[in-house]
Design a protein around this motif. Structure first.
Motif, short mmCIF file in Angstrom:
data_model
loop_
_atom_site.label_atom_id
_atom_site.label_comp_id
_atom_site.label_asym_id
_atom_site.label_seq_id
_atom_site.Cartn_x
_atom_site.Cartn_y
_atom_site.Cartn_z
N VAL A 241 7.29 9.33 7.25
CA VAL A 241 6.77 8.55 6.17
C VAL A 241 7.58 8.09 5.05
O VAL A 241 7.62 7.09 4.72
CB VAL A 241 5.34 9.20 5.88
N THR A 242 8.12 9.28 4.59
CA THR A 242 9.10 9.01 3.44
C THR A 242 10.45 8.23 3.79
O THR A 242 10.50 7.13 3.02
CB THR A 242 9.73 10.32 2.79
N LEU A 245 9.08 4.67 4.24
CA LEU A 245 8.30 3.70 2.93
C LEU A 245 9.91 3.18 2.15
O LEU A 245 9.82 2.24 1.54
CB LEU A 245 7.93 4.92 1.94
N ARG A 246 10.98 4.12 2.35
CA ARG A 246 12.20 3.77 1.52
C ARG A 246 12.95 2.49 2.51
O ARG A 246 13.35 1.60 1.77
CB ARG A 246 12.90 4.77 1.78
N ASP A 254 12.11 -3.72 7.60
CA ASP A 254 11.01 -3.64 6.87
C ASP A 254 9.57 -3.80 7.59
O ASP A 254 8.57 -3.13 7.29
CB ASP A 254 10.82 -4.00 5.69
N ALA A 258 6.76 -0.84 8.33
CA ALA A 258 5.37 -1.03 7.84
C ALA A 258 4.44 -0.99 8.90
O ALA A 258 3.40 -0.30 8.57
CB ALA A 258 5.09 -2.40 7.11
N LEU A 261 4.31 2.65 9.77
CA LEU A 261 3.49 3.45 8.86
C LEU A 261 1.87 3.30 8.91
O LEU A 261 1.36 4.17 8.87
CB LEU A 261 3.59 2.75 7.36
N LEU A 274 -1.11 7.30 2.12
CA LEU A 274 0.12 6.45 2.16
C LEU A 274 -0.21 5.12 1.31
O LEU A 274 0.74 4.68 0.59
CB LEU A 274 0.09 5.95 3.56
N VAL A 278 2.46 3.89 -1.60
CA VAL A 278 3.00 2.51 -1.76
C VAL A 278 2.72 2.00 -3.26
O VAL A 278 3.64 1.49 -3.83
CB VAL A 278 2.14 1.68 -0.88
N GLU A 281 5.20 3.23 -5.47
CA GLU A 281 6.50 2.37 -5.38
C GLU A 281 6.43 1.09 -6.14
O GLU A 281 7.36 0.59 -6.89
CB GLU A 281 6.78 2.28 -4.04
N LEU A 295 6.33 -4.27 -0.36
CA LEU A 295 5.44 -3.09 -0.44
C LEU A 295 4.09 -3.85 -0.35
O LEU A 295 3.06 -3.13 0.36
CB LEU A 295 5.58 -2.51 -1.64
N ALA A 298 3.18 -4.68 3.09
CA ALA A 298 3.10 -3.21 3.82
C ALA A 298 1.66 -2.78 3.93
O ALA A 298 1.13 -2.08 4.68
CB ALA A 298 4.02 -2.00 3.54
#
Length: 348
Positions: A241-242, A245-246, A254, A258, A261, A274, A278, A281, A295, A298
């Motif tokens: 997950v981490t 997200l990065r 991306d 997404a 995720l 989650l 987001v 971020e 983001l 996402a």
């Protein structure tokens, strides 16, 4: 005096493809120059090449051979320990082959053609034109008998995408035996070799491969980390997950990140958690505008109240692009909810 790659291959009995692989991974690189400006092997290069081949003939993996030659703290006792370990692995593979040969021997005499086919296949993997190697892999009935480690080494050295695909297909017919080779290649200097290694590792469906991919989430190469994260996410592993997200923040694949995720959120019922990540971020000071847009997009992949509330709040964001994306995602989310809501029974 320097020697060209073709002359080295002819006199040393090493294929030019393997010599180029050594160069690509930074193990043995030609450092000399001919009068015409061509790269060539110097006497020191040749000496190192023969040292590598000697260590490899003892069964030492290329990564360990590099450590033995380059690391001044590499103790001889450590080398002997690794040779013992690699020899034990090789003996185990030979025992497996011996068992298969005994099965062939006990069958009809015609089955000896299988042995000849296997020998021809092993030789063919290291020579010939790409089209020939690809056809050999796809049509040979003995491909499943080739040791997985041999297929992995061939895959890492293969720069033709079609042959690489055939090797990946052949490697997929094995459940284990290649992970240690692929993991070692993740630290190769050549980016293409690292990419081949992580892509192959993702397609190995074993617990050992999953554990290796989890460790790879801390790799210094962002591309390698990202590929590992997508692979783990496809397996339902929340440890990705981490990094996923990065990837959204960086803009590295991306859309796939997404979507992965979202799939993980549904599988682990973690959409609200989650969505809050987001949101963190999105609110990070100095976050680039493009990252905030990705983001926001996402969030559309996440079910649950938290994602909906966050999208609603973003419709008033100071960034007009974020506002537009949030409004669209929120309307699409509302429309989907209406289409999937059960119809009420008509009163009689």
């Amino acid at each position: 005096m320097t020697v060209l790659i073709g002359e080295v291959a002819q006199h040393a009995g090493i294929s030019t493809r393997m010599l180029r692989h050594y160069d690509a991974i930074g193990l043995v690189s030609p450092s000399g120059r001919t009068s015409g400006g061509y790269r060539a092997y110097s006497p020191d290069d040749l000496r190192r090449l023969f040292q590598v081949e000697s260590l490899r003939s003892l069964g030492l993996p290329l990564g360990d051979a590099r450590s033995a030659l380059d690391d001044p703290t590499f103790a001889p006792a450590d080398l002997v320990d690794r040779l013992i370990a690699s020899t034990q692995e090789r003996v185990a593979r030979e025992q497996e082959l011996l068992a298969r040969l005994r099965e062939v021997r006990a069958s009809e005499p015609a089955a000896w053609t299988d042995v000849l086919g296997l020998v021809a296949l092993l030789r063919g993997l290291d020579q010939g034109q790409p089209a020939h190697r690809q056809q050999l892999l796809l049509t040979a009935p003995d491909v499943a008998r080739v040791p997985a480690a041999s297929l992995a080494e061939a895959l890492l050295a293969e720069d033709d995408p079609n042959v690489a695909g055939a090797l990946q297909w052949a490697l997929g017919r094995h459940e284990d035996g290649a992970v240690h080779v692929l993991v070692a290649a993740l630290d190769a200097p050549d980016r293409d070799v690292r990419q081949r290694a992580v892509r192959a590792l993702v397609r190995v469906p074993t617990d050992e491969a999953t554990a290796a991919l989890t460790t790879t989430l801390h790799h210094p190469d962002e591309d390698v980390r990202g590929r590992a994260a997508l692979g783990l996410g496809a397996r339902g592993d929340a440890s990705a997950v981490t990094e996923l997200l990065r990837m959204v923040v960086r803009g590295d694949d991306d859309v796939a990140a997404a979507e992965t995720l979202g799939a993980l959120a549904r599988r682990h019922r973690s959409a609200d958690r989650l969505a809050r990540a987001v949101g963190d971020e999105l609110g990070r000071p100095g976050a680039p505008a493009a990252a905030r847009e990705r983001l926001t997009q996402a969030l559309a992949e996440l079910d649950g109240t938290a994602a909906g509330d966050l999208l609603t709040a973003l419709t008033d964001d100071a960034d007009p692009h974020v506002r537009r994306i949030a409004t669209y995602c929120l309307s699409a989310r509302t429309g989907l909810a209406r289409r999937t809501r059960p119809e009420r029974p008509t009163p009689r």
